[in-house]
Write a protein that holds these residues in place. Structure first.
Motif, short mmCIF file in Angstrom:
data_model
loop_
_atom_site.label_atom_id
_atom_site.label_comp_id
_atom_site.label_asym_id
_atom_site.label_seq_id
_atom_site.Cartn_x
_atom_site.Cartn_y
_atom_site.Cartn_z
N GLY A 69 80.38 70.72 -4.25
CA GLY A 69 81.42 71.74 -4.17
C GLY A 69 82.42 71.43 -3.08
O GLY A 69 83.00 72.34 -2.48
N ILE A 84 83.29 75.09 -9.94
CA ILE A 84 82.59 75.34 -8.67
C ILE A 84 82.57 76.83 -8.37
O ILE A 84 81.55 77.38 -7.95
CB ILE A 84 83.28 74.56 -7.53
CG1 ILE A 84 83.05 73.05 -7.71
CG2 ILE A 84 82.75 75.01 -6.17
CD1 ILE A 84 83.88 72.19 -6.78
N ALA A 85 83.69 77.51 -8.61
CA ALA A 85 83.76 78.96 -8.37
C ALA A 85 82.77 79.70 -9.26
O ALA A 85 82.11 80.65 -8.82
CB ALA A 85 85.19 79.46 -8.61
N ARG A 88 80.01 78.51 -10.47
CA ARG A 88 78.67 78.20 -9.95
C ARG A 88 78.37 79.04 -8.71
O ARG A 88 77.26 79.58 -8.57
CB ARG A 88 78.64 76.71 -9.60
CG ARG A 88 77.27 76.16 -9.27
CD ARG A 88 77.33 74.65 -9.28
NE ARG A 88 78.02 74.10 -8.14
CZ ARG A 88 78.76 72.99 -8.15
NH1 ARG A 88 78.95 72.35 -9.27
NH2 ARG A 88 79.33 72.55 -7.06
N GLU A 89 79.34 79.18 -7.83
CA GLU A 89 79.15 79.97 -6.62
C GLU A 89 78.94 81.45 -6.94
O GLU A 89 78.14 82.13 -6.30
CB GLU A 89 80.34 79.78 -5.68
CG GLU A 89 80.42 78.38 -5.08
CD GLU A 89 81.68 78.15 -4.27
OE1 GLU A 89 81.71 77.19 -3.48
OE2 GLU A 89 82.64 78.92 -4.44
N GLY A 95 75.59 82.19 -7.64
CA GLY A 95 74.70 81.96 -6.51
C GLY A 95 73.90 80.68 -6.61
O GLY A 95 72.83 80.56 -6.02
N LYS A 115 73.46 76.38 -6.38
CA LYS A 115 73.89 75.16 -5.72
C LYS A 115 73.22 73.98 -6.41
O LYS A 115 72.06 74.09 -6.85
CB LYS A 115 73.51 75.17 -4.24
CG LYS A 115 74.19 76.26 -3.42
CD LYS A 115 73.76 76.19 -1.97
CE LYS A 115 74.44 77.28 -1.15
NZ LYS A 115 74.02 77.22 0.29
N ALA A 148 70.80 80.72 -3.92
CA ALA A 148 71.42 80.81 -2.60
C ALA A 148 70.41 80.66 -1.47
O ALA A 148 70.76 80.24 -0.36
CB ALA A 148 72.17 82.14 -2.45
#
Length: 207
Positions: free
Chosen positions: A96, A117-118, A120-121, A124, A126, A166
């Protein structure tokens, strides 16, 4: 090493196939009486040495045309730079690292990667993926259209893929089991350009 500024048309190829975000990586249950599965490479092992074969028979004419138009073109150096770009783009996407992706990619791919990436974030998640090694990098096709050179590189590689939440808990995957991935990346460069960088303009799944 050739530094490559990278553009990409199909970000989903990296986000799903090579990124392994959406499918768990698990070891299959053994079936009584079945033949054992072929061993996968040890993720702690160094990357395999590249094959001495640099390009396929179908690319020979295009390579000759590119060298005739640009005598400074070096096949081995190009492949070295292409492999470096393959690793850097994958690792930046997995981590990311928006800053690194911005340095390596054009606007279209940067926006696509940042959106992935957003997403995925927001979930929560990685990625803890590793490019175990590039087994082979081979120029599959090459062509010269006017002064625009295009080279398709096939990458056969192994990736160990893990998705964590997370808190770092395992969601899917295993770092002890590497999966094969096969990609074709198309690089383009105008031979009249003073910029030596090749632009990655397309990726696809290799047959």
């Amino acid at each position: 090493m050739i530094a490559l500024f990278v553009g990409l048309r199909l970000y989903a190829v990296l986000g799903q196939r090579t990124g392994h975000e959406q499918r768990p990586v698990t070891r299959p249950e053994a079936t009584p009486g079945a033949e054992p599965a072929p061993a996968r490479p040890d993720v702690s092992a160094p990357a395999a040495e590249p094959s001495g074969l640099a390009f396929g028979e179908g690319a020979a004419g295009g390579i000759r045309a590119i060298i005739a138009a640009d005598p400074g073109f070096d096949v081995a150096r190009f492949l070295e730079g292409a492999q470096a770009a393959y690793r850097m783009v994958l690792e930046a996407f997995w981590k990311g690292d928006r800053e690194e992706l911005s340095r390596l990619t054009g606007d279209t791919v940067r926006d696509a990667f940042e959106a992935a990436i957003a997403e995925r974030e927001a979930a929560g998640h990685k990625l803890d993926n590793r490019l175990v090694g590039i087994e082979r990098a081979l120029i599959d096709e090459a062509r010269l259209n006017g002064r625009d050179a295009e080279i398709e590189v096939r990458f056969d590689a192994y990736v160990a893929a893990v998705t964590r939440d997370a808190e770092g808990n395992l969601v899917a995957g295993s770092l002890s089991d590497a999966l094969p991935t096969n990609d074709i990346w198309t690089f383009r460069r105008n031979l009249d350009s003073g910029n030596p960088n090749w632009l990655l303009v397309e990726t696809e799944d290799a047959a």
